[in-house]
Design an enzyme around this catalytic site. Structure first.
Site, short mmCIF file in Angstrom:
data_model
loop_
_atom_site.label_atom_id
_atom_site.label_comp_id
_atom_site.label_asym_id
_atom_site.label_seq_id
_atom_site.Cartn_x
_atom_site.Cartn_y
_atom_site.Cartn_z
N LEU A 1 0.84 -0.99 0.09
CA LEU A 1 -0.05 -0.12 0.13
C LEU A 1 0.77 1.62 0.33
O LEU A 1 2.14 1.30 0.59
CB LEU A 1 -0.91 0.37 1.31
CG LEU A 1 -1.78 -1.68 1.31
CD1 LEU A 1 -2.63 -1.04 3.13
CD2 LEU A 1 -3.26 -1.06 0.21
N THR A 2 0.42 2.33 -1.19
CA THR A 2 0.99 3.20 -0.83
C THR A 2 1.03 4.81 -0.22
O THR A 2 -0.31 4.32 0.45
CB THR A 2 1.44 3.88 -2.29
OG1 THR A 2 1.79 3.29 -3.30
CG2 THR A 2 1.61 5.54 -2.52
N CYS B 1 -0.04 -1.63 -10.79
CA CYS B 1 -0.70 0.19 -10.72
C CYS B 1 -1.01 0.79 -11.49
O CYS B 1 -0.36 0.44 -12.85
CB CYS B 1 0.94 0.37 -9.72
SG CYS B 1 0.94 2.50 -9.28
N LYS C 1 2.35 -9.15 -9.26
CA LYS C 1 0.76 -8.32 -8.67
C LYS C 1 0.36 -8.51 -10.11
O LYS C 1 1.38 -7.14 -10.44
CB LYS C 1 1.31 -8.03 -7.76
CG LYS C 1 -0.51 -7.41 -7.45
CD LYS C 1 -0.69 -7.01 -6.18
CE LYS C 1 -1.54 -6.48 -5.14
NZ LYS C 1 -2.61 -5.02 -6.28
N HIS D 1 -5.59 -9.21 -9.10
CA HIS D 1 -6.23 -8.18 -8.85
C HIS D 1 -7.58 -7.79 -9.77
O HIS D 1 -7.33 -7.71 -10.77
CB HIS D 1 -6.21 -6.66 -8.74
CG HIS D 1 -7.09 -6.02 -7.91
ND1 HIS D 1 -6.46 -4.15 -6.99
CD2 HIS D 1 -8.20 -6.11 -7.95
CE1 HIS D 1 -7.33 -3.81 -7.10
NE2 HIS D 1 -8.58 -3.98 -7.58
N ASN E 1 -7.01 -11.06 -4.90
CA ASN E 1 -7.17 -9.70 -4.59
C ASN E 1 -8.37 -8.83 -5.59
O ASN E 1 -9.03 -8.46 -6.11
CB ASN E 1 -5.47 -9.17 -4.76
CG ASN E 1 -5.61 -7.38 -4.41
OD1 ASN E 1 -5.59 -6.67 -4.94
ND2 ASN E 1 -6.29 -7.73 -2.83
N ASP F 1 -11.56 -6.29 -2.42
CA ASP F 1 -13.21 -6.27 -2.12
C ASP F 1 -13.05 -7.12 -1.07
O ASP F 1 -14.05 -7.98 -0.50
CB ASP F 1 -14.53 -6.54 -3.07
CG ASP F 1 -14.65 -4.82 -4.34
OD1 ASP F 1 -13.54 -4.18 -3.68
OD2 ASP F 1 -15.09 -5.49 -5.32
N ARG G 1 -7.38 -2.54 0.98
CA ARG G 1 -8.89 -1.45 1.52
C ARG G 1 -9.31 -2.21 2.77
O ARG G 1 -9.24 -1.44 4.10
CB ARG G 1 -9.15 -1.40 0.90
CG ARG G 1 -8.88 -0.03 -0.11
CD ARG G 1 -10.10 0.49 -1.65
NE ARG G 1 -10.34 -0.81 -2.26
CZ ARG G 1 -11.77 -0.28 -2.83
NH1 ARG G 1 -12.14 0.65 -2.77
NH2 ARG G 1 -12.30 -1.45 -3.52
#
Length: 644
Positions: A277-278, A367, A407, A438, A487, A489, A512
């Site tokens: 996570l950034t 990203c 990823k 993702h 990845n 939700d 998140r």
């Protein structure tokens, strides 16, 4: 806060909140009962799908507040914030795209080499900083009340004389800093630091990368063959030439590359994984998630080129704490094979690896932010499959016994998902130990629900490929299974268990969901919703603050840094709606709640989206805001400026 209790801070904050039409406090002690509130709230499960209004979090009527005027509604949180997203609509929302944070400045600047109360300055009388200890201490602001959290945790304070809690570990009469040797010996430490000499070598481009020097010419030759292979008439010739090139190159290797099966074992079966996570995925936050039960954590995305250039700020990202070991991976982003390959060799050479350090190097191919995408890194690699294969092949060769993982997203465009074909190629090549998918495209960002059906279909492809392996092919047979991670939700324990039991994945990477409630890892273990009390959540914030002080320091500069990142964390955690006031479960990450009030004043405060409340919460553990502190959240409407 100096001379102020937590309850007084809450009252002061509630006063500020009232002036801004934020929720009024409710007197209730129900959420501070002595039990841990680990309730399995099965009675509130939604019996039918239509019991939930689309996009709206259903809250019990007694906790709802009147609908506010449009003028009082703060900017909605933007889920690109977690990965520093950048879209055109952000300009319309009033984003602070170029945020700058002021550094704390001392009235009298003390020499860094003397801050521990001993030692000598190599510049002597020519040094431009203060050497007089008494003069420096007298120029400092009054110490903060209480004991230095860092000294209390590890037995000494690395900030030394610059600490804002100096009185708790300094004997003024003797001019000596205290050290608890027993506690110091047993304390955890930060690893993956590079010393100044190594940094200088990197900056001068003299860091040895012998493996990269061997593999890069071969990768370049593969690029040429790929270009020839795109011509249908020359494809057959290119295939023959490639086989011959591989045989020739194999004879030049000093040592053969490791296959994933020969590297350190990477066990991700149903592992609880925190996503890279950034900004918010910093070391203190990762420590917090490990405290709540995460099995694997990843560094913030580090850019390969600044790593090779010895950038101090970029080298702060792979740094980890011993509490994250084993189970810590470093994520990098690169647009060119030589960048990724050399950065991987530098990381695995300069840092601790294996069971005592970096467990894997992860390549970011998901990203979505424009700056990364336009450079050809991140999700841009999804459209350059051959280049991606070359990058991973080179990383696998130079990483030694450290596995390489990747990823990705479904694709760059909604209408052309290509992850299935790409994953099949990655598994066939055998250069990666794990693939994380993702369930969104680059174009989607976070605006739609993740496509778990697509994730499941891709995972099935991997499963079928291993079941159909040719038993006569020894090389294929000996390859270890590639872990496949989903990845997107994952906001509750039900989401996590549903994914691993019904969607063919080995595990789920949480992003998140952990930002909003880090105790999601506890919920996964317990298989139930945990109704954390406001007091427990405040203790979580205290722990983050103390982890932050250990990491950034207890001087004014470190406290300002810690306060800033605490506010960044609170900008996500304030979105949590306590399960005890929900009318329908499970909660959905895409839903937005109406205005609500908590079961007591503290719970109301912790749910506030007003930046001033975040500052007040930080003052409970970090003292009053210093005049040098400023905080610029993602949204201009939330910007904080010190008064006076």
């Amino acid at each position: 806060m100096e001379g102020t209790t937590v309850s007084q801070s809450i009252e002061a904050t509630n006063g500020a909140a009232k002036r801004d039409n934020s929720p009024a406090p409710v007197e209730s002690a129900s959420n501070d009962a002595p039990v841990n509130k680990r309730l399995k709230l099965s009675g509130t499960e939604s019996p039918t799908a239509d019991a939930r209004d689309k996009g709206i979090t259903r809250i019990k009527p007694e906790f709802l507040l009147p609908k506010p005027d449009k003028a009082t509604i703060l900017a909605q949180p933007d889920d690109d914030d977690a990965e520093a997203g950048d879209t055109k609509r952000k300009k319309e929302r009033g984003q602070n795209k170029n945020r700058r944070f002021a550094k704390a400045r001392e009235v009298v600047k003390f020499c860094e080499s003397l801050k521990n109360g001993e030692g000598t300055c190599k510049f002597g009388k020519d040094c431009k900083f203060e050497h007089d200890v008494e003069r420096y201490i007298s120029s400092k602001p009054a110490d903060l009340d209480g004991t230095c959290p860092v000294f209390d945790a590890i037995g000494y304070c690395p900030s030394g004389l610059k600490c804002r809690w100096l009185h708790s570990h300094y004997l003024a009469e003797a001019g000596k800093l205290l050290v608890d040797e027993e506690k110091k010996a047993n304390a955890g430490r930060e690893i993956n630091r590079i010393d100044r000499d190594t940094q200088n070598i990197l900056q001068k481009k003299k860091f040895p990368v012998p493996k990269s020097d061997l593999i890069l010419p071969y990768l370049d030759s593969l690029k040429e063959h790929d270009m020839i292979g795109n011509d249908g008439q020359k494809a057959e010739t290119a295939a023959k030439d490639e086989k011959e090139a591989k045989r020739d190159l194999a004879a030049t290797y000093v040592e053969p590359p490791f296959f994933p099966s020969e590297k350190k074992t990477l066990n991700l079966h149903r592992a609880k994984i925190l996503s890279p996570l950034t900004t918010v995925g910093n070391l203190p936050f990762r420590r917090l998630c490990r405290w709540f039960g995460a099995d694997v954590t990843y560094s913030e995305m580090a850019l390969a080129l600044p790593i090779l250039q010895g950038s101090k700020s970029e080298w702060a990202l792979p740094r980890s704490h011993t509490s994250e070991i084993p189970g810590f991976g470093v994520q990098i982003a690169a647009s060119k094979p030589w960048q990724a390959v050399k950065a991987t060799e530098v990381l695995t050479s300069a840092c601790e690896t294996g069971i005592s350090g970096i467990q894997d190097v992860n390549l970011n191919c998901g990203c979505p932010i424009d700056l990364i995408y336009r450079s050809g890194a991140g999700s841009a690699l999804l459209d350059s499959g051959s280049k991606l294969i070359r990058i991973l092949k080179g990383m696998n060769y130079v990483s030694g016994e450290v596995p390489v993982t990747v990823k990705i997203r479904m694709g760059t465009r909604d209408s052309h998902p290509n992850a299935k074909k790409l994953v099949a190629r990655l598994v066939n090549e055998g250069d990666v130990a794990a693939i994380t998918l993702h369930g969104r495209s680059r174009q989607q960002r976070y605006t739609r629900v993740a496509d778990w059906d697509y994730i499941s279909e891709t995972a099935q492809i991997v499963k079928d490929m291993y079941e159909a392996r040719d038993e006569k092919n020894k090389e294929q047979r000996e390859r270890r299974k590639v872990w496949f991670i989903g990845n997107g939700d994952c906001y509750s324990w039900r989401d996590w268990w549903d994914a691993v039991e019904n969607y063919n994945v080995d595990s789920v990477m949480i992003a998140r969901g952990a930002l909003i409630k880090p105790w999601i890892f506890e919920e996964i273990d317990a298989r139930q919703y945990l109704d954390k009390s406001a007091t427990e959540r405040l203790e979580m914030i205290r722990k983050f603050a103390h982890f932050g002080l250990e990491h950034w320091g207890t001087d004014e500069y470190g406290i300002n840094n810690c306060r800033r990142f605490l506010c960044e964390f609170l900008s996500f955690s304030c979105r949590y709606v306590p399960v005890g006031i929900l009318e329908v479960l499970p909660p959905k990450i895409q839903d937005r709640p109406p205005m609500w009030r908590g079961r007591n004043e503290l719970e109301t405060l912790l749910g506030s989206s007003d930046y001033r409340d975040w500052i007040k919460i930080s003052e409970m553990f970090l003292g009053p805001v210093h005049e040098s502190f400023d905080f610029k959240p993602k949204h201009k409407s939330n910007a904080y400026e010190t008064e006076g």
